[in-house]
Design a protein around this motif. Sequence first.
Motif, short mmCIF file in Angstrom:
data_model
loop_
_atom_site.label_atom_id
_atom_site.label_comp_id
_atom_site.label_asym_id
_atom_site.label_seq_id
_atom_site.Cartn_x
_atom_site.Cartn_y
_atom_site.Cartn_z
N ILE A 1 0.83 -1.20 0.00
CA ILE A 1 0.00 0.00 0.00
C ILE A 1 0.87 1.26 0.00
O ILE A 1 0.58 2.22 -0.69
N THR A 2 1.95 1.26 0.74
CA THR A 2 2.78 2.46 0.83
C THR A 2 3.87 2.43 -0.22
O THR A 2 4.03 1.49 -0.97
N THR A 3 4.68 3.47 -0.24
CA THR A 3 5.77 3.56 -1.19
C THR A 3 7.05 2.95 -0.65
O THR A 3 8.08 3.01 -1.30
N TYR A 4 7.00 2.36 0.51
CA TYR A 4 8.15 1.72 1.12
C TYR A 4 8.56 0.52 0.27
O TYR A 4 7.74 -0.32 -0.04
N ARG A 5 9.82 0.42 -0.14
CA ARG A 5 10.25 -0.67 -1.02
C ARG A 5 10.39 -1.99 -0.26
O ARG A 5 10.03 -3.03 -0.76
N SER A 6 10.95 -1.94 0.96
CA SER A 6 11.26 -3.18 1.65
C SER A 6 11.11 -2.99 3.16
O SER A 6 11.29 -1.90 3.68
N GLU A 7 10.82 -4.09 3.83
CA GLU A 7 10.75 -4.07 5.29
C GLU A 7 12.01 -4.67 5.90
O GLU A 7 12.01 -5.07 7.05
N GLY B 1 7.30 -0.56 8.09
CA GLY B 1 7.21 0.36 6.94
C GLY B 1 6.01 0.13 6.05
O GLY B 1 5.36 1.07 5.63
N LYS B 2 5.71 -1.12 5.73
CA LYS B 2 4.57 -1.41 4.87
C LYS B 2 3.40 -1.82 5.74
O LYS B 2 3.52 -2.67 6.59
N ASP B 3 2.26 -1.23 5.51
CA ASP B 3 1.08 -1.52 6.33
C ASP B 3 0.39 -2.80 5.90
O ASP B 3 -0.17 -3.50 6.69
N GLY B 4 0.38 -3.06 4.65
CA GLY B 4 -0.34 -4.22 4.16
C GLY B 4 -0.21 -4.32 2.66
O GLY B 4 0.64 -3.69 2.05
N HIS B 5 -1.06 -5.11 2.06
CA HIS B 5 -1.00 -5.32 0.63
C HIS B 5 -2.37 -5.07 0.00
O HIS B 5 -3.39 -5.12 0.67
N LEU B 6 -2.35 -4.80 -1.29
CA LEU B 6 -3.55 -4.48 -2.03
C LEU B 6 -3.55 -5.23 -3.35
O LEU B 6 -2.52 -5.30 -4.03
N TYR B 7 -4.67 -5.82 -3.71
CA TYR B 7 -4.79 -6.52 -4.98
C TYR B 7 -5.01 -5.50 -6.08
O TYR B 7 -5.92 -4.69 -6.01
N TRP B 8 -4.16 -5.52 -7.08
CA TRP B 8 -4.23 -4.59 -8.20
C TRP B 8 -4.66 -5.36 -9.42
O TRP B 8 -3.85 -5.98 -10.09
N SER B 9 -5.92 -5.30 -9.76
CA SER B 9 -6.42 -6.03 -10.93
C SER B 9 -5.87 -5.39 -12.21
O SER B 9 -5.42 -4.26 -12.22
N ALA B 10 -5.93 -6.15 -13.29
CA ALA B 10 -5.43 -5.65 -14.57
C ALA B 10 -6.23 -4.43 -15.03
O ALA B 10 -5.67 -3.49 -15.61
N ASP B 11 -7.53 -4.43 -14.74
CA ASP B 11 -8.37 -3.29 -15.12
C ASP B 11 -7.94 -2.03 -14.36
O ASP B 11 -7.85 -0.95 -14.95
#
Length: 107
Positions: A13-19, A63-73
């Motif tokens: 979700i954030t712009t953090y590259r790595s934890e 650094g990263k709060d979580g993840h988000l599913y990014w569909s192709a659309d």
Amino acid sequence: MSRSTRKTPIRSITTYRSERDDKQIWHRRWRAHQRTALASTPLDDDGTLPESVKQLSDVWCMGKDGHLYWSADRQKRMARLFARRQGRGRKERNALEARLRHKHMGK
């Protein structure tokens, strides 16, 4: 690996590259706590220390709060939106949109 693509388009979700730094700090703290616990208290019946991992760190503070599913659309819409803002001509917008879609699917 330069041509590899993501099988599942999940991004942070954030712009953090790595934890990595957060995990290193957490593991140092955990190992130090385990060393002192080993020196002062006896082990349980199964040979482990009675200590929870979550007592020393909180995942939400990293650094990263979580993840988000990014569909192709959604990737296509975001690339088109960004290309409209940045591109000057139709040819440049199309090239920019294609580059952004390729970038989002790369590892």
